[in-house]
Design a protein around this motif. Structure first.
Motif, PDB file in Angstrom:
ATOM      1  N   ALA A 178      -0.996  26.252  46.539  1.00 10.17           N
ATOM      2  CA  ALA A 178      -0.033  25.919  47.587  1.00 10.17           C
ATOM      3  C   ALA A 178      -0.661  25.460  48.893  1.00 10.17           C
ATOM      4  O   ALA A 178       0.002  24.824  49.708  1.00 10.17           O
TER       5      ALA A 178
ATOM      6  N   THR B  35       1.212  19.375  43.608  1.00 11.39           N
ATOM      7  CA  THR B  35       2.469  19.560  44.322  1.00 11.39           C
ATOM      8  C   THR B  35       2.479  18.812  45.641  1.00 11.39           C
ATOM      9  O   THR B  35       3.509  18.737  46.306  1.00 11.39           O
TER      10      THR B  35
ATOM     11  N   TYR C 288       0.655  31.990  45.459  1.00 13.08           N
ATOM     12  CA  TYR C 288       0.166  30.695  45.939  1.00 13.08           C
ATOM     13  C   TYR C 288      -0.703  29.922  44.945  1.00 13.08           C
ATOM     14  O   TYR C 288      -0.978  28.751  45.154  1.00 13.08           O
TER      15      TYR C 288
ATOM     16  N   ILE D 161       4.282  29.862  41.248  1.00 14.11           N
ATOM     17  CA  ILE D 161       4.469  28.425  41.490  1.00 14.11           C
ATOM     18  C   ILE D 161       4.138  27.616  40.233  1.00 14.11           C
ATOM     19  O   ILE D 161       3.813  26.427  40.306  1.00 14.11           O
TER      20      ILE D 161
END
Length: 367
Positions: free
Chosen positions: A64, A71, A185, A190
Motif C-alpha cells: 500500500a 495498485t 498493507y 489488500i
C-alpha cells in the motif's frame, strides 16, 4: 482514448530491454556513476550501488505504500504487474542502464564504492535474474554484494543459490512491525501475495547459510505501530542473528498511503537510538522502559553511555548493510525517507548542529 494511450505506453515500454541485461539504478547511484550530472546536498554520495530488477510487466505485489505496487497508477488490469517504466520508487526516478555499462562505470569508481545491492521485485523471473546479475558483477568486480530478496517469489533453496553466486549478505524488506499491520498493507487485507510468517521464516533459514551478522531486515517506522512494537521486531531480528535497516515512512505519490501522515520525528529518533543499543549489544528490550503510550522512557543504559551515543551521532545515520566501517552503513540511501530540510536518516556524519537538533527531537514526547 485513455485506453489507447495506456496501450501505447505499454508498447513503448515493452520495446525496451529487461533484466538481467538491463537494470534500474537509484538516482543517487546514477549520480555516483556519472550517469547524472546532479550534485549531492552536503556531499552525501552513496557508497552502495542500488540495483532494481526491471520487467515490462512490473511488480505483481500490492504493497500500500510502494510506488511500484500494481495498485498505483499507471497499472495493467487482470492481475498483471504495474508498468514499471512509468513509476517512481521512493519518490525518485530509477533510470535504467545496461548491466555491462553499470559495471564498466563502477570499475572507475571503486575508490568510492564499497558494495552493490540487487533488489528483487515480485516477478516470476526475479530469482534466476538475481543469480545472473550477482554472478556477472562478481566476475568483473571484487566487491561485496547484498540481496534484497522477495520471499514470496522464491523457494528456500534459492537462498543457497544467492550465496553460491557470490552474495555476502541476505536481507528482507519486512517493513511492518506487526503481523496485523503487515496483513493490512502488504498481505491478505489488500489481496497481496505476501505472508508475515513466510518473511520471518526465510530469514531464519538464511541465518546458517550467510552466517551471523550477515542477514537483515528493513523496517518502516510510522505505519501505525507503537514504539514498543517496533523495538520488539528489532529485538527479534537481532536475536535471529541479524541487523535492522530503518526507514521513516514517507508518502509515495500514487500509492494507497499517499495521504498517510509521517510519524513525529521524535518517534523515529527514539527508535533509531533503541536500534543502535540493541544491534550493538548495549541493551535489550526487556531492560528498557516505556510509558503508557508505549513510547521509550528508558533505553536500558546509563545516562553517561546514552549521552556518548547521542554525541557521536552514529545512531541517527542511515542504518543498512555495512561497508569498511562496520558500524556505519555504506548503503546510506541519501535522503531516501525525508527531504534534506527535514533529515530523518542522516546519510552523512552529523555536525554539532545536527547533534543538538537530534537531542531536542529525542525529548519531544507530544504527538
Amino acid at each position: 482514448m485513455e485506453k489507447i494511450n495506456m496501450e501505447v505506453q505499454k508498447l513503448n515500454w515493452s520495446c525496451s530491454k529487461e533484466s538481467p541485461e538491463y537494470l534500474q539504478v537509484s538516482l543517487a547511484a546514477a549520480m555516483t556513476l556519472g550517469f547524472s550530472a546532479n550534485t549531492f546536498y552536503r556531499n552525501a554520495f552513496p557508497r552502495c550501488i542500488n540495483l532494481l530488477l526491471s520487467y515490462d510487466d512490473g511488480c505483481y505485489a500490492r504493497c500500500a505504500y510502494c510506488g511500484l505496487s500494481n495498485t498505483s497508477p499507471p497499472f495493467t488490469k487482470g492481475g498483471e504487474g504495474g508498468l514499471l517504466g512509468e513509476k517512481s520508487f521512493i519518490r525518485v526516478e530509477w533510470p535504467r542502464y545496461s548491466l555491462k555499462e553499470i559495471i564498466n562505470r563502477s570499475k572507475l569508481r571503486m575508490d568510492a564504492i564499497e558494495r552493490f545491492c540487487v533488489s528483487m521485485i515480485m516477478n516470476h523471473r526475479a530469482v534466476d535474474d538475481t543469480v545472473a546479475v550477482i554472478k556477472e558483477i562478481k566476475l568483473e568486480i571484487d566487491t561485496d554484494i547484498s540481496v534484497l530478496s522477495n520471499p514470496s517469489s522464491m523457494d528456500d533453496i534459492d537462498i543457497q543459490r544467492f550465496k553460491d553466486a557470490g552474495a555476502d549478505r541476505f536481507t528482507v524488506a519486512i517493513d511492518c512491525a506487526t503481523e496485523e499491520i503487515f496483513d493490512k498493507y502488504r498481505g491478505k487485507d489488500i489481496n497481496g501475495p505476501h505472508k508475515w510468517d513466510r518473511y520471518w521464516k526465510i530469514l531464519k533459514k538464511a541465518r546458517p547459510i550467510f552466517g551471523e551478522g550477515n542477514i537483515g531486515c528493513h523496517l518502516i517506522v510510522g505505519l501505525g505501530e507503537t514504539e514498543k512494537e517496533m523495538i520488539k521486531a528489532i529485538q527479534w531480528m537481532h536475536d535471529m542473528g541479524g541487523t535492522t535497516h530503518l526507514f521513516s515512512f514517507y508518502q509515495e505519490a500514487g500509492s494507497l498511503l499517499e495521504n498517510h501522515p509521517q510519524c513525529p520525528v521524535s518517534q523515529f529518533r527514539r527508535i533509531q537510538l533503541a536500534r543502535y543499543t540493541i544491534d550493538f549489544d548495549y541493551a535489550r528490550i526487556d531492560g528498557m522502559g516505556f510509558d503508557e503510550k508505549e513510547r521509550v522512557a528508558d533505553f536500558g543504559v546509563s545516562d553517561d553511555v546514552l549521552n556518548q551515543f547521542v554525541e557521536s551521532g552514529i545512531p541517527f545515520q542511515t542504518s543498512g548493510c555495512p561497508g569498511k566501517n562496520k558500524r556505519i552503513a555504506c548503503c546510506n540511501r541519501p535522503f531516501g525517507d525525508s527531504r534534506p530540510s527535514d533529515i530523518r536518516s542522516y546519510p552523512i556524519r552529523l555536525e554539532q548542529g545536527d547533534v543538538e537538533k537530534v537531542r531536542r527531537e529525542l525529548l519531544a514526547y507530544s504527538l
